[in-house]
Write an enzyme that holds these catalytic residues in place. Sequence first.
Site, PDB file in Angstrom:
ATOM      1  CG  HIS A  54      -2.536   0.497   1.521  1.00  0.00           C
ATOM      2  ND1 HIS A  54      -2.762   2.153   0.277  1.00  0.00           N
ATOM      3  CD2 HIS A  54      -3.672   0.096   1.087  1.00  0.00           C
ATOM      4  CE1 HIS A  54      -4.245   1.696   0.219  1.00  0.00           C
ATOM      5  NE2 HIS A  54      -4.569   0.804   0.273  1.00  0.00           N
ATOM      6  CG  ASP A 101      -2.597   4.758  -3.806  1.00  0.00           C
ATOM      7  OD1 ASP A 101      -3.260   4.052  -2.588  1.00  0.00           O
ATOM      8  OD2 ASP A 101      -3.552   6.091  -4.472  1.00  0.00           O
TER       9      ASP A 101
END
Length: 201
Positions: free
Chosen positions: A172, A176
């Site tokens: 992450h 995204d």
Amino acid sequence: FNEIDMTRVKEMRAVHQEAFTEKYGVKLGFMSFFIKAAVEALQAIPELNAGIDDQEIVYHDYQDIGIAVGGGKGLVVPVIRNAENRDFGELELTIADLAERAGNNKIDLSELEGGTFTISNGGVYGSLMSTPIINPPQSGVLGLHAIQDRPVAVDGKIEIRPMMYVALTYDHRLVDGREAVTFLKQIKDLVEQPERLLLKV
């Protein structure tokens, strides 16, 4: 997670298996379809083909795909270099060679290094669903699972279809949720319409 209807791929394999095996000396498997789909999706979502080196993000303009195979001493992840330049025959020959050498503990250490993305197929061992672990410094790994005949709704009717759950684990810090979901959806769309892998559309 997502799920893929494997009907079209199974049909394509059934129609062309004999000619493919005669030409290349190996069977047309499922992995080559996912590698080809991953190449397309990685080119569309380059963050999943990137990695973090210390404090820097490193983007790659090639797709070196690691594939998890069972070795004599456990699971190893040899890398198919420049998968974007290989056709189905080359991919299947490479996969067969790596699987055979992995089983005989003859994979060289250099063949396990430098991948930009990994595909792990737990389905060959019967796994229905899992969350594969990222192979650092890569930013993503695609998990494939067992194909099961399941009832699904198709055009308002219930049909039995060969379905596969797929999973994407991603870093992450680089990727995204929107990009991750878009990537996995593109894998689904390409595998469900495998002719697109040949037409590049």
